[in-house]
Scaffold this active site. Structure first.
Site, short mmCIF file in Angstrom:
data_model
loop_
_atom_site.label_atom_id
_atom_site.label_comp_id
_atom_site.label_asym_id
_atom_site.label_seq_id
_atom_site.Cartn_x
_atom_site.Cartn_y
_atom_site.Cartn_z
N GLY B 166 43.24 42.90 43.54
CA GLY B 166 44.01 41.69 43.78
C GLY B 166 43.19 40.45 43.47
O GLY B 166 41.96 40.51 43.36
N CYS B 167 43.87 39.34 43.33
CA CYS B 167 43.20 38.10 42.95
C CYS B 167 42.28 37.61 44.06
O CYS B 167 41.09 37.35 43.83
CB CYS B 167 44.22 37.04 42.55
SG CYS B 167 45.57 36.81 43.73
N TYR B 168 42.82 37.47 45.26
CA TYR B 168 41.98 37.03 46.37
C TYR B 168 40.81 38.00 46.59
O TYR B 168 39.65 37.57 46.73
CB TYR B 168 42.79 36.91 47.66
CG TYR B 168 43.74 35.74 47.74
CD1 TYR B 168 43.30 34.43 47.60
CD2 TYR B 168 45.10 35.94 47.99
CE1 TYR B 168 44.17 33.36 47.71
CE2 TYR B 168 45.98 34.86 48.10
CZ TYR B 168 45.52 33.57 47.96
OH TYR B 168 46.38 32.51 48.07
N THR B 170 39.22 39.98 44.58
CA THR B 170 38.18 39.83 43.56
C THR B 170 37.24 38.68 43.91
O THR B 170 36.01 38.80 43.85
CB THR B 170 38.82 39.58 42.18
OG1 THR B 170 39.59 40.73 41.82
CG2 THR B 170 37.78 39.31 41.11
N SER B 171 37.84 37.56 44.29
CA SER B 171 37.01 36.37 44.55
C SER B 171 36.16 36.54 45.81
O SER B 171 35.01 36.10 45.85
CB SER B 171 37.90 35.13 44.66
OG SER B 171 38.65 35.14 45.86
#
Lengths: 361, 361, 361, 361
Positions: B166-168, B170-171
């Protein structure tokens, strides 16, 4: 270090990479150009010069290049000294400053693509009138070719100086060229109402440019007096075969990139939309980067690309045609068009390095 | 028609192009993926499938592809039938819907990169608890590899199912991995405060998504209950060697792309910034796409790229470290990371097709 | 000329209008204050002073006042000379510059509401440490009252110097006050992650503030070192009854106005959300401008108003509470709070002139 | 509960407050109107009706009213039944739906201010042609007065039905009125190029309205076919004394509020800018809300207000005049103009409740 995907390229190229220098690389157009050249399979960058950031790492000014492109910016003076080492100079200095660099490169026998306005206006008097300064090398003006490939490809091929078009002119000229070439409109009736994103105003610290002053607002500016006016008129006049004067109004809108030009003209007689559509499609049938569409262009569909979208409407009530064009001001309006011109000059596929779809959203 | 610059590539490739299909190609992540694959030198797109736009031209849904990419979207059903013709499936369906497609591809022996959450959570019970539905193929969960190359590259190489992060997550995971791996922080002290651009909310017509409701505002949402929480915790737990529970708060901010995650943790004992910097630089020294920087990341410097920027500060007053990471949610947070995974699986250079600098501005 | 709707007001007021001067009227906070005072039924503006635009019409600097408010900006020096003619001075000069003006007004016996930080920090040493300059009038610090009416109304009533709170502190202190006052949280566990619109950065020409650099991006800045930190800590310490140290991280996001603060703390023991909700509602039950809501605050719902929205979530998994507050940084975070303070000092209805709903969209 | 600052007002009013109802109060224009009426010293709101949110609290739909305005939205049907209890109806229903409400109010003897287009076009045939539906009460059209106070104040005073002007028409008509009234331009040469913020598109869930589709883009739409065209032409024709046909092009730009109209016309003969400036200043000399300025209008300077800024340029090269006007589409283009009309009808000061400067930034 250059971007690693280059290794896939340049197998076909026998004589090595094209060596390019960028003067004025730390402005928005210059930076965009650097991005493109980094990804161009046939180019290697020899220098990036700057007026403001001498000896600083390019990647400290534009941190998107951190760990990706390792250049130290050189001064303009140093760039002059390095002219002998390059094949092509991209000059992205402010107008007035660009003249000398172009002259120096020309004298060295190097191809020059000038993104400033200094060599766009064929008449030194018109230049002086609108730019309020004398041209130092009026004899070079006739050597310069106006670098709009869709109109002047053949001349570009052999040019030594390319005057890369302004952003507004690119959008307006491409919108109107088929009409003028075919004599369909009253040449005294042309009005171009253009709207630009804020990167067109450059990277300068000025209160009128700060976020809170620009955001949530729109303004018109330089009514009847913007310096792109004579440039547009010059090219429209060539197309129309006579002297053309237009009304041109630029606007600033709250977005980073993009220009939409809404152009009005009175049609000579009654014309069906379908006939004019055929004419537009014919005019641009061999032009990969100009797309004539059935609907109305929006800048989001050309963002970060070399494409120009054109759409139009025929209004029988008023007898006018309204033509709308959309480009990315930093790309087809500046940097990617410069690369397109370079490709033509160096005899490589015109789409090389700029052949990708617009990015969305 | 594919983009012409492909001709420069794929000379080295002996067995022809990788044939790829995208299910859910008309969402934002799917569309971004299509953009990347169009430009990927070793891939040809076999189909783009959609739930909403069956039989429509892809370029009529996303007009940035007008005249550039000529695909007709097929239905999901048709896509299932075409699985036999492809080498890799990118599945960008909503969670819950993706399970079946992954299973079908797996059964056909096709590599699958799933951009949904369906195979990210190793525990079917945790999946059920947070996603409020039963997993239909719990036995496949152990076949799936969490596709964060910087942490799981070796497993990815041989995986048949990749759960693309997911995007969150990953960060946040990239921000904290070096600390946990080295046991530097109190594992119960982790707080991740993340801010996302609006493309993360998807392309759905909902009043809360319309321009005037989102513009000029910021909101937090799903406090303590966002579904990316167990995904982050799972990966942090692996890194920390024990069960880790975190506070995670997502926010929506008025921009198209980008995620900034600000992560807090209490340091175990006193540490100098320089020592931790060395540790971060070591941890990511072979990772091209993760850049540890001296300053503080900003999403503008990673836009439209696969890069992740990480910076941090050690606060001796509180004994905490604050780590900030920036990615493009549609790229490293979705589509370009999926391509990175594909490259690894197919044994080609991991940077292929995603090796370009972020675009600015 | 003043706004004509004033005629409806001030019938009740026997001793005439409150005469107010604004020093630093051409910054964003000063300008917003001028807007409010123009519409305030009990105030007349005596002067607007400026450091940059002496002798210019206020309406030429801020054209929203064209034909509406007819003031010529005076110099700061002239403003000093006019102190004898006013009842209250609003001082919106930069920190360091404000000290002298406040002292001069104090010496004249005029009430002062200082929007700078110069009198917010009770300890001159703490001030020196964070602001890197010596306070010229440390003996005046104890005369100053921290102007957060919801916490210090009684002291404000009789104060001669009001230190009007900073924007971030207002949002964080209001969010956490009920918890600290009731001893519900671990005082060493507080983290405040705040996000501000760009007007908080002031009206200064700086490349990092220009539209194209701020738009489509988010950044954190001054990690662990923002000057609002000691101000927040001072007030939280008063509430908590002991010395409190926090982690505070400010962020800049692409919108004009608004601050959202997401605050984290570990709860002392287990608490139901409903109990804490009752406690918050009780704490603010007489506070018109603070609204405790069931959902999660968004800055769009408080824009251009003096309201603060607060919402929270109790996370049993982590034992933490997450409190979110939203204000307009130029209003409750600066100008309208200053008016609220003035109203209290002059014994008029606290809501006078600031009693309007937020504007949307 | 109503806003407390009302207590300062209405001392002069002998016959009590004006009782107002709003139909369609949950659209953007309706909501803005509610905001204004809440702050209007002579009005009390009797009902807010809605088609979509019956029985919901107004403050749950628009949370800016949380704890500030305590209304439960009623259905349109209920609103019809309550017509007998009010003095004035503001009708903010969609065109086609508004007709019946206006008729019902008229029959009850109640003043109506209709924000829809249903009573703006005097000719039922023109209405049918552009709006593609029949008018149910053509005999009422002649009872309706076009509510642009600057042009029709005397008729408004005694009108029972006010057709509140459209947003685009307000901006274009005010820009051109002085020229047409004085016969200065070629009446066949008029082109109006208008740019609107997104609130003009209403509060409807549609993919083309979502943030990521609108942000960072500009589009033109409804070329030659927007329904405001006949409304503009009707009013310009009255001013010009003959039938006038224009080119009108609306654009959507990424901001919440504001319209900028750039209007082009060919001057009859040679005119100095100073002469035309005098004429404009004379024309609007008694109009508080229309400001003729020396520079070029920007929408930021009229935001959230009833003001219209007008500026122009005379271009001797082309013989054209370019007039630019700026308004807030939700205010002078809708809600505050409706209040202005109400004030005129009820014989109170025209500026009441709308007499505040634009808000910035």
């Amino acid at each position: 270090m250059v971007l690693a995907f280059k290794k896939y390229y340049n197998i076909e190229r026998m004589f090595g990479m094209i060596k390019a220098g960028i003067m004025g690389a730390t402005g928005y157009a210059g930076q965009q150009l650097a991005w493109l050249l980094l990804n161009h399979p046939e180019v290697e960058i020899s220098f990036l010069s700057t007026n403001s950031y001498e000896d600083e790492a390019f990647s400290s000014i534009y941190k998107n290049y951190y760990g990706v492109a390792d250049y130290t910016c050189v001064s303009t003076k140093t760039a002059f000294e390095m002219l002998g080492d390059i094949d092509v100079l991209f000059c992205s200095l402010p107008h007035g400053k660009s003249m000398d660099a172009v002259k120096a490169a020309y004298d060295k026998g190097i191809k020059v693509i000038d993104l400033s306005a200094d060599y766009r206006i064929g008449s030194k008097d018109t230049y002086s009138e609108w730019y309020e300064l004398e041209h130092s090398y009026p004899f070079l003006l006739e050597k310069a070719v106006y670098g709009l490939p869709e109109l002047h490809r053949d001349s570009i091929k052999n040019a030594r100086i390319i005057a890369n078009p302004g952003c507004y002119p690119t959008s307006v000229i491409l919108a109107l060229a088929p009409l003028l070439k075919n004599g369909l409109i009253d040449k005294s009736s042309i009005i171009a109402d253009s709207k630009s994103g804020v990167s067109g105003a450059g990277r300068s610290a000025d209160i009128s440019n700060i976020y809170t002053e620009v955001n949530e607002s729109i303004k018109a500016y330089k009514l009847g007096s913007h310096r792109h006016t004579p440039e547009i008129e010059q090219e429209l006049s060539k197309l129309g075969g006579e002297n053309i004067v237009i009304s041109f109004t630029p606007h600033l809108i709250p977005m980073n990139r993009g220009i939409l030009s809404t152009c009005y003209a009175t049609l000579n007689g009654s014309h069906e939309k379908s006939d004019i559509m055929k004419l537009y499609k014919d005019f641009y049938k061999d032009e990969f980067f100009v797309k004539v569409i059935d609907g109305v262009p929006e800048t989001r569909w050309v963002k970060s690309s070399n494409f120009c979208h054109i759409g139009f409407s025929v209004d029988k009530r008023t007898g006018r045609i309204v033509v709308v064009s959309a480009i990315d001001n930093l790309m087809k309006g500046a940097a990617s068009q410069a690369v397109q011109n370079m490709n033509i000059i160096f005899g490589i596929d015109e789409k090389t390095g700029i052949n990708f779809a617009p990015t969305f959203p």
